[in-house]
Scaffold this motif. Sequence first.
Motif, PDB file in Angstrom:
ATOM      1  N   VAL A  44       0.715  -1.243   0.079  1.00 43.83           N
ATOM      2  CA  VAL A  44       0.085   0.031  -0.035  1.00 43.83           C
ATOM      3  C   VAL A  44       1.092   1.227  -0.087  1.00 43.83           C
ATOM      4  O   VAL A  44       1.867   1.321   0.893  1.00 43.83           O
ATOM      5  N   ARG A  45       0.590   2.226  -0.854  1.00 43.89           N
ATOM      6  CA  ARG A  45       1.297   3.312  -1.034  1.00 43.89           C
ATOM      7  C   ARG A  45       0.588   4.438  -1.374  1.00 43.89           C
ATOM      8  O   ARG A  45      -0.282   4.150  -2.406  1.00 43.89           O
ATOM      9  N   PRO A  46       1.029   5.546  -1.001  1.00 41.69           N
ATOM     10  CA  PRO A  46       0.304   6.847  -1.776  1.00 41.69           C
ATOM     11  C   PRO A  46       0.761   6.980  -3.163  1.00 41.69           C
ATOM     12  O   PRO A  46       1.924   6.928  -3.532  1.00 41.69           O
ATOM     13  N   SER A  47      -0.135   7.845  -3.977  1.00 41.32           N
ATOM     14  CA  SER A  47       0.036   8.414  -5.132  1.00 41.32           C
ATOM     15  C   SER A  47       1.063   9.434  -4.993  1.00 41.32           C
ATOM     16  O   SER A  47       0.900  10.296  -4.327  1.00 41.32           O
ATOM     17  N   LYS A  48       2.172   9.277  -5.885  1.00 38.52           N
ATOM     18  CA  LYS A  48       3.194  10.668  -5.885  1.00 38.52           C
ATOM     19  C   LYS A  48       2.639  11.881  -6.588  1.00 38.52           C
ATOM     20  O   LYS A  48       2.792  12.926  -6.158  1.00 38.52           O
ATOM     21  N   SER A  49       1.695  11.641  -7.536  1.00 34.60           N
ATOM     22  CA  SER A  49       1.345  12.703  -8.385  1.00 34.60           C
ATOM     23  C   SER A  49      -0.327  13.090  -7.883  1.00 34.60           C
ATOM     24  O   SER A  49      -0.602  14.354  -8.237  1.00 34.60           O
ATOM     25  N   ARG A  50      -1.047  12.135  -7.385  1.00 36.17           N
ATOM     26  CA  ARG A  50      -2.358  12.653  -6.966  1.00 36.17           C
ATOM     27  C   ARG A  50      -2.343  12.149  -5.498  1.00 36.17           C
ATOM     28  O   ARG A  50      -2.531  11.036  -4.916  1.00 36.17           O
ATOM     29  N   PRO A  51      -2.483  13.239  -4.495  1.00 41.23           N
ATOM     30  CA  PRO A  51      -2.701  12.999  -3.059  1.00 41.23           C
ATOM     31  C   PRO A  51      -4.110  12.388  -2.512  1.00 41.23           C
ATOM     32  O   PRO A  51      -3.864  12.006  -1.490  1.00 41.23           O
ATOM     33  N   ASP A  52      -5.093  12.496  -3.662  1.00 40.25           N
ATOM     34  CA  ASP A  52      -6.442  11.883  -3.095  1.00 40.25           C
ATOM     35  C   ASP A  52      -6.483  10.397  -3.571  1.00 40.25           C
ATOM     36  O   ASP A  52      -7.553   9.663  -3.103  1.00 40.25           O
ATOM     37  N   GLN A  53      -5.242   9.825  -3.938  1.00 38.45           N
ATOM     38  CA  GLN A  53      -5.373   8.543  -4.457  1.00 38.45           C
ATOM     39  C   GLN A  53      -4.031   7.705  -3.832  1.00 38.45           C
ATOM     40  O   GLN A  53      -3.247   8.233  -3.505  1.00 38.45           O
ATOM     41  N   GLY A  54      -4.376   6.489  -4.084  1.00 36.72           N
ATOM     42  CA  GLY A  54      -3.094   5.542  -3.404  1.00 36.72           C
ATOM     43  C   GLY A  54      -3.113   4.359  -4.400  1.00 36.72           C
ATOM     44  O   GLY A  54      -3.845   4.217  -5.397  1.00 36.72           O
ATOM     45  N   ALA A  69      -3.877 -24.290  -6.813  1.00 33.19           N
ATOM     46  CA  ALA A  69      -3.864 -23.023  -7.389  1.00 33.19           C
ATOM     47  C   ALA A  69      -4.124 -23.203  -8.954  1.00 33.19           C
ATOM     48  O   ALA A  69      -3.465 -24.098  -9.618  1.00 33.19           O
ATOM     49  N   VAL A  70      -5.381 -22.638  -9.514  1.00 33.22           N
ATOM     50  CA  VAL A  70      -5.386 -22.809 -10.931  1.00 33.22           C
ATOM     51  C   VAL A  70      -5.610 -21.310 -11.464  1.00 33.22           C
ATOM     52  O   VAL A  70      -5.512 -21.195 -12.605  1.00 33.22           O
ATOM     53  N   GLN A  71      -5.426 -20.195 -10.685  1.00 27.90           N
ATOM     54  CA  GLN A  71      -5.263 -18.802 -11.418  1.00 27.90           C
ATOM     55  C   GLN A  71      -4.316 -18.124 -10.446  1.00 27.90           C
ATOM     56  O   GLN A  71      -4.891 -17.908  -9.182  1.00 27.90           O
ATOM     57  N   VAL A  72      -3.330 -17.440 -10.573  1.00 28.84           N
ATOM     58  CA  VAL A  72      -2.903 -16.579  -9.617  1.00 28.84           C
ATOM     59  C   VAL A  72      -2.557 -15.066 -10.462  1.00 28.84           C
ATOM     60  O   VAL A  72      -2.102 -15.049 -11.440  1.00 28.84           O
ATOM     61  N   VAL A  73      -3.156 -14.116  -9.987  1.00 25.43           N
ATOM     62  CA  VAL A  73      -2.988 -12.735 -10.528  1.00 25.43           C
ATOM     63  C   VAL A  73      -2.400 -11.989  -9.478  1.00 25.43           C
ATOM     64  O   VAL A  73      -2.725 -11.652  -8.220  1.00 25.43           O
ATOM     65  N   ILE A  74      -1.354 -11.131  -9.819  1.00 24.19           N
ATOM     66  CA  ILE A  74      -0.957 -10.012  -8.971  1.00 24.19           C
ATOM     67  C   ILE A  74      -1.082  -8.726  -9.601  1.00 24.19           C
ATOM     68  O   ILE A  74      -0.727  -8.540 -10.852  1.00 24.19           O
ATOM     69  N   ALA A  75      -2.186  -7.869  -9.070  1.00 22.72           N
ATOM     70  CA  ALA A  75      -2.632  -6.941  -9.894  1.00 22.72           C
ATOM     71  C   ALA A  75      -2.232  -5.461  -8.955  1.00 22.72           C
ATOM     72  O   ALA A  75      -1.995  -5.345  -7.914  1.00 22.72           O
ATOM     73  N   ASN A  76      -1.801  -4.174  -9.937  1.00 24.95           N
ATOM     74  CA  ASN A  76      -1.641  -2.904  -9.179  1.00 24.95           C
ATOM     75  C   ASN A  76      -2.991  -2.255  -9.425  1.00 24.95           C
ATOM     76  O   ASN A  76      -3.495  -2.149 -10.639  1.00 24.95           O
ATOM     77  N   LEU A  77      -3.569  -1.651  -8.324  1.00 25.26           N
ATOM     78  CA  LEU A  77      -4.665  -0.934  -8.469  1.00 25.26           C
ATOM     79  C   LEU A  77      -4.676   0.447  -7.966  1.00 25.26           C
ATOM     80  O   LEU A  77      -3.927   0.661  -7.012  1.00 25.26           O
ATOM     81  N   VAL A  78      -5.411   1.303  -8.506  1.00 27.80           N
ATOM     82  CA  VAL A  78      -5.332   2.687  -7.921  1.00 27.80           C
ATOM     83  C   VAL A  78      -6.800   2.801  -7.255  1.00 27.80           C
ATOM     84  O   VAL A  78      -7.784   2.462  -7.561  1.00 27.80           O
ATOM     85  N   VAL A  79      -6.682   3.383  -6.103  1.00 25.03           N
ATOM     86  CA  VAL A  79      -7.590   3.467  -5.288  1.00 25.03           C
ATOM     87  C   VAL A  79      -8.142   4.878  -4.473  1.00 25.03           C
ATOM     88  O   VAL A  79      -6.850   5.293  -4.356  1.00 25.03           O
ATOM     89  N   PRO A  80      -8.960   5.121  -4.320  1.00 26.36           N
ATOM     90  CA  PRO A  80      -8.886   6.691  -3.349  1.00 26.36           C
ATOM     91  C   PRO A  80      -8.605   6.486  -1.831  1.00 26.36           C
ATOM     92  O   PRO A  80      -8.789   5.437  -1.441  1.00 26.36           O
ATOM     93  N   ARG A  81      -7.935   7.567  -1.477  1.00 24.38           N
ATOM     94  CA  ARG A  81      -7.620   7.375  -0.127  1.00 24.38           C
ATOM     95  C   ARG A  81      -8.439   7.992   0.793  1.00 24.38           C
ATOM     96  O   ARG A  81      -9.274   8.888   0.406  1.00 24.38           O
ATOM     97  N   ARG A  82      -8.331   7.323   1.799  1.00 19.63           N
ATOM     98  CA  ARG A  82      -9.316   7.997   3.013  1.00 19.63           C
ATOM     99  C   ARG A  82      -8.757   9.281   3.613  1.00 19.63           C
ATOM    100  O   ARG A  82      -7.656   9.785   3.665  1.00 19.63           O
ATOM    101  N   ARG A  83      -9.738  10.095   3.942  1.00 22.14           N
ATOM    102  CA  ARG A  83      -9.276  11.384   4.570  1.00 22.14           C
ATOM    103  C   ARG A  83      -9.032  11.134   5.865  1.00 22.14           C
ATOM    104  O   ARG A  83     -10.017  10.652   6.606  1.00 22.14           O
TER     105      ARG A  83
END
Length: 84
Positions: A44-54, A69-83
Amino acid sequence: MRLLVEGELKPAGGIVGAGFDEFRWPRPVRPGDELRVESEVLEVRPSKSRPDQGLIKVRTTTLNQNGEAVQVVIANLVVPRRRT
């Protein structure tokens, strides 16, 4: 992918895909298989360019009835950050 989008994982109210580090199908799925999905947040990390997203990195593993295991996915997701 549909399980990821429609599943129970709803970090901060929703997700936007930012790419995949890994997407594998190590074993085939057969008719009649019973599947379950496990998700683990790896990073989990904050976005460097958008402070409202992580950014989060999530490993989602689909397992068959034998725990294989029949499927393995490692995904990178953009999420809104909590205030705070």
